[in-house]
Design a protein around this motif. Structure first.
Motif, mmCIF file in Angstrom:
data_model
loop_
_atom_site.group_PDB
_atom_site.id
_atom_site.type_symbol
_atom_site.label_atom_id
_atom_site.label_comp_id
_atom_site.label_asym_id
_atom_site.label_seq_id
_atom_site.Cartn_x
_atom_site.Cartn_y
_atom_site.Cartn_z
ATOM 1 N N GLN A 2 3.743 7.279 -2.617
ATOM 2 C CA GLN A 2 3.330 6.472 -1.478
ATOM 3 C C GLN A 2 2.401 5.365 -1.918
ATOM 4 O O GLN A 2 1.839 5.398 -2.995
ATOM 5 N N VAL A 13 -0.228 3.707 5.371
ATOM 6 C CA VAL A 13 0.226 4.611 4.322
ATOM 7 C C VAL A 13 1.744 4.594 4.361
ATOM 8 O O VAL A 13 2.344 4.775 5.420
ATOM 9 N N LEU A 31 -3.753 11.438 2.742
ATOM 10 C CA LEU A 31 -4.057 11.049 4.122
ATOM 11 C C LEU A 31 -5.521 11.313 4.450
ATOM 12 O O LEU A 31 -6.191 10.473 5.058
ATOM 13 N N VAL A 45 1.050 5.510 9.526
ATOM 14 C CA VAL A 45 1.922 6.059 8.496
ATOM 15 C C VAL A 45 3.319 5.484 8.735
ATOM 16 O O VAL A 45 3.950 5.779 9.748
ATOM 17 N N LEU A 61 0.996 16.144 8.294
ATOM 18 C CA LEU A 61 0.789 15.106 9.310
ATOM 19 C C LEU A 61 -0.059 15.622 10.468
ATOM 20 O O LEU A 61 -0.933 14.911 10.972
ATOM 21 N N LEU A 77 2.337 6.867 13.824
ATOM 22 C CA LEU A 77 3.503 6.884 12.942
ATOM 23 C C LEU A 77 4.463 5.784 13.371
ATOM 24 O O LEU A 77 4.550 5.467 14.560
#
Length: 111
Positions: A2, A13, A31, A45, A61, A77
């Motif tokens: 990532q 991210v 994270l 994300v 997550l 997200l």
């Protein structure tokens, strides 16, 4: 696996590949590190390059979302593929996460 891009008020991210039991702990740690740095009030994300997500990745997550909420940070997200989106819908986590179809939609929402 990532990359992280930090803009003035937002960290993005961008995980890629498979997020599974083999690498979920590292993903969660990354994270948490981004959240703890407090370089931005929002963490996004971008899931566009994620090929698969298992329960361990999902829990990473969820843990990040919980941490963000405790810290008063926004966590969202975007770019989730239809096959991964189903996982969020079946587990009803689509109700817990702020999910945007495209990252540009999120950027417009926070602008």
């Amino acid at each position: 696996m990532q990359s992280v891009l930090t803009k003035s008020h937002m960290s993005v991210v961008k995980p890629s590949g498979h997020i599974n039991a083999a690498n979920a702990a590292d993903f969660q740690q990354e994270l948490t590190s981004v959240l703890s740095s407090r370089q931005a009030s929002t963490v996004l994300v971008d899931m566009a390059q994620v090929e698969s997500l298992d329960s361990a990745g999902l829990m990473a997550l969820v843990a990040a979302l919980t941490t963000a909420q405790q810290m008063g940070l926004r966590f969202a997200l975007c770019g989730i593929s239809p096959s991964i989106r189903i996982i969020f819908e079946v587990t009803q986590l689509d109700r817990a996460f702020e999910i945007f179809a495209e990252c540009s939609s999120f950027e417009k929402a926070v602008a």
